[in-house]
Design a protein around this motif. Structure first.
Motif, mmCIF file in Angstrom:
data_model
loop_
_atom_site.group_PDB
_atom_site.id
_atom_site.type_symbol
_atom_site.label_atom_id
_atom_site.label_comp_id
_atom_site.label_asym_id
_atom_site.label_seq_id
_atom_site.Cartn_x
_atom_site.Cartn_y
_atom_site.Cartn_z
ATOM 1 N N THR A 156 -2.111 26.904 55.959
ATOM 2 C CA THR A 156 -0.738 27.367 55.749
ATOM 3 C C THR A 156 0.249 26.691 56.692
ATOM 4 O O THR A 156 1.454 26.861 56.541
ATOM 5 C CB THR A 156 -0.643 28.898 55.932
ATOM 6 N N GLY A 157 -0.249 25.938 57.671
ATOM 7 C CA GLY A 157 0.645 25.186 58.555
ATOM 8 C C GLY A 157 1.075 23.887 57.882
ATOM 9 O O GLY A 157 0.960 23.717 56.668
ATOM 10 N N VAL A 158 1.579 22.958 58.692
ATOM 11 C CA VAL A 158 2.001 21.655 58.182
ATOM 12 C C VAL A 158 1.116 20.587 58.803
ATOM 13 O O VAL A 158 1.066 20.443 60.023
ATOM 14 C CB VAL A 158 3.475 21.365 58.522
ATOM 15 N N SER A 159 0.404 19.841 57.959
ATOM 16 C CA SER A 159 -0.448 18.748 58.416
ATOM 17 C C SER A 159 0.095 17.437 57.874
ATOM 18 O O SER A 159 0.355 17.318 56.675
ATOM 19 C CB SER A 159 -1.889 18.949 57.949
ATOM 20 N N ILE A 160 0.264 16.452 58.749
ATOM 21 C CA ILE A 160 0.765 15.134 58.360
ATOM 22 C C ILE A 160 -0.187 14.074 58.885
ATOM 23 O O ILE A 160 -0.624 14.120 60.036
ATOM 24 C CB ILE A 160 2.177 14.877 58.916
ATOM 25 N N GLY A 161 -0.529 13.116 58.025
ATOM 26 C CA GLY A 161 -1.338 11.971 58.425
ATOM 27 C C GLY A 161 -0.642 10.683 58.032
ATOM 28 O O GLY A 161 -0.260 10.501 56.867
ATOM 29 N N LEU A 162 -0.444 9.784 59.001
ATOM 30 C CA LEU A 162 0.265 8.531 58.758
ATOM 31 C C LEU A 162 -0.702 7.357 58.692
ATOM 32 O O LEU A 162 -1.673 7.284 59.457
ATOM 33 C CB LEU A 162 1.280 8.275 59.881
ATOM 34 N N LEU A 163 -0.434 6.430 57.778
ATOM 35 C CA LEU A 163 -1.242 5.226 57.672
ATOM 36 C C LEU A 163 -1.038 4.368 58.908
ATOM 37 O O LEU A 163 0.105 4.107 59.302
ATOM 38 C CB LEU A 163 -0.854 4.417 56.431
ATOM 39 N N LYS A 164 -2.110 3.926 59.489
ATOM 40 C CA LYS A 164 -2.032 3.120 60.695
ATOM 41 C C LYS A 164 -1.625 1.697 60.346
ATOM 42 O O LYS A 164 -2.215 1.052 59.485
ATOM 43 C CB LYS A 164 -3.395 3.113 61.400
ATOM 44 N N ARG B 287 7.195 4.469 57.926
ATOM 45 C CA ARG B 287 5.774 4.734 57.774
ATOM 46 C C ARG B 287 5.521 5.579 56.523
ATOM 47 O O ARG B 287 6.459 6.139 55.935
ATOM 48 C CB ARG B 287 5.230 5.404 59.032
ATOM 49 N N ALA B 288 4.271 5.664 56.136
ATOM 50 C CA ALA B 288 3.903 6.398 54.930
ATOM 51 C C ALA B 288 2.592 7.130 55.167
ATOM 52 O O ALA B 288 1.831 6.790 56.075
ATOM 53 C CB ALA B 288 3.782 5.441 53.744
ATOM 54 N N GLY B 289 2.337 8.150 54.341
ATOM 55 C CA GLY B 289 1.101 8.884 54.521
ATOM 56 C C GLY B 289 1.039 10.121 53.647
ATOM 57 O O GLY B 289 1.638 10.163 52.564
ATOM 58 N N ILE B 290 0.338 11.144 54.131
ATOM 59 C CA ILE B 290 0.123 12.373 53.370
ATOM 60 C C ILE B 290 0.649 13.568 54.150
ATOM 61 O O ILE B 290 0.774 13.527 55.376
ATOM 62 C CB ILE B 290 -1.364 12.568 53.026
ATOM 63 N N ARG B 291 0.947 14.642 53.400
ATOM 64 C CA ARG B 291 1.471 15.859 54.014
ATOM 65 C C ARG B 291 0.940 17.056 53.223
ATOM 66 O O ARG B 291 0.939 17.039 51.992
ATOM 67 C CB ARG B 291 3.001 15.853 54.004
ATOM 68 N N ALA B 292 0.485 18.082 53.929
ATOM 69 C CA ALA B 292 -0.049 19.269 53.274
ATOM 70 C C ALA B 292 0.491 20.505 53.970
ATOM 71 O O ALA B 292 0.658 20.528 55.191
ATOM 72 C CB ALA B 292 -1.575 19.266 53.321
#
Length: 207
Positions: free
Chosen positions: A73-81, A187-192
C-alpha cells in the motif's frame, strides 16, 4: 518518312529491398533497478524479486526499512540504471490485486534518490491514467477506460516523443496526450502503490 529506330533493351538487376528495423530490446534484469522515492513521499518503498519478475509485496520474515510497508500500500519506485532519455518507449507486463496500481514512469528528474518531476502511466481497476508529478504535486492528465482483470498480466506500454505521449494497454492505443511541461531527458522505470503489484518483461529503448 521517319526512320524507325530500334529500342535497345538494357537488363537491370533487381535488388532486394531491405528495411532497417530496430529489434526489441531484451528484457531488463529487474534486480538491477535502483530504488527511489518521490519528493515529499517519505522513504523508498521495498521491492521483492520473484522467479519471473518483481513485486512490491514483501513476505513475512523479510526485513524492511523503517517506514516501509509489507502489503504494497506504500509507494515503490524502481529506476533503470544508466537509462536517460527524452524520446522513448517503455513497456512491461503488469498485474495487481486488491487496489494495487502498477505503472511506468518516464522523464523523471532525480537527484540522490529523490524524484522531483516525472510522468507516470498507471493501470487501475477501470483502465489507465497518465499523471504528471511536479513541484511535489500530482496532476491527472488523462484517464481512459479499459477492460482490466485483476491478477491477470496486462501489457502496458508508453511511447513519448516531444510533447506527444501515447499509452497502450494489451496492444490497444488509448487517447493520445500532448503536454509540453516535462520535455527534458530523464530517467525511467516502474512504480507501484495502493496494493500488491507485479512486473515482468520490462523493456525500454530511446527513440
Amino acid at each position: 518518312m521517319n526512320a524507325i529506330v530500334p529500342t535497345l533493351l538494357i537488363p537491370v538487376a533487381i535488388l532486394p529491398i531491405s528495411c532497417a528495423t530496430t529489434p526489441d530490446p531484451k528484457p531488463i534484469d529487474l534486480a538491477t533497478l535502483e530504488s527511489a522515492r518521490e519528493a515529499g513521499g517519505g522513504v523508498a518503498g521495498p521491492w521483492t524479486p520473484l522467479e519471473d519478475g518483481i513485486t512490491n509485496l514483501v513476505p513475512d520474515g523479510v526485513e524492511i526499512a523503517e517506514g516501509q510497508v509489507r502489503d504494497g500500500t506504500g509507494v515503490s519506485i524502481g529506476l533503470l540504471k544508466g537509462f536517460n532519455a527524452r524520446n522513448l518507449a517503455i513497456e512491461a507486463n503488469v498485474n495487481y490485486s486488491g487496489g494495487g496500481a502498477p505503472g511506468l514512469i518516464f522523464r523523471a528528474q532525480e537527484k540522490d534518490g529523490v524524484i522531483t518531476d516525472m510522468y507516470a502511466a498507471t493501470l487501475f481497476a477501470n483502465g489507465a491514467n497518465v499523471w504528471r508529478f511536479s513541484g511535489g504535486r500530482w496532476m491527472l492528465m488523462l484517464t481512459e477506460a479499459a477492460k482490466i482483470t485483476p491478477r491477470v498480466p496486462h501489457a502496458l506500454r508508453v511511447e513519448a516523443k516531444g510533447d506527444r505521449i501515447q499509452v497502450y494497454v494489451d496492444g490497444q492505443p488509448l487517447s493520445e496526450l500532448r503536454d509540453d511541461s516535462l520535455t527534458a531527458a530523464g530517467r525511467a522505470g516502474i512504480r507501484a502503490l495502493e496494493g500488491p503489484c507485479k512486473f515482468s518483461g520490462l523493456r525500454a529503448s530511446e527513440r
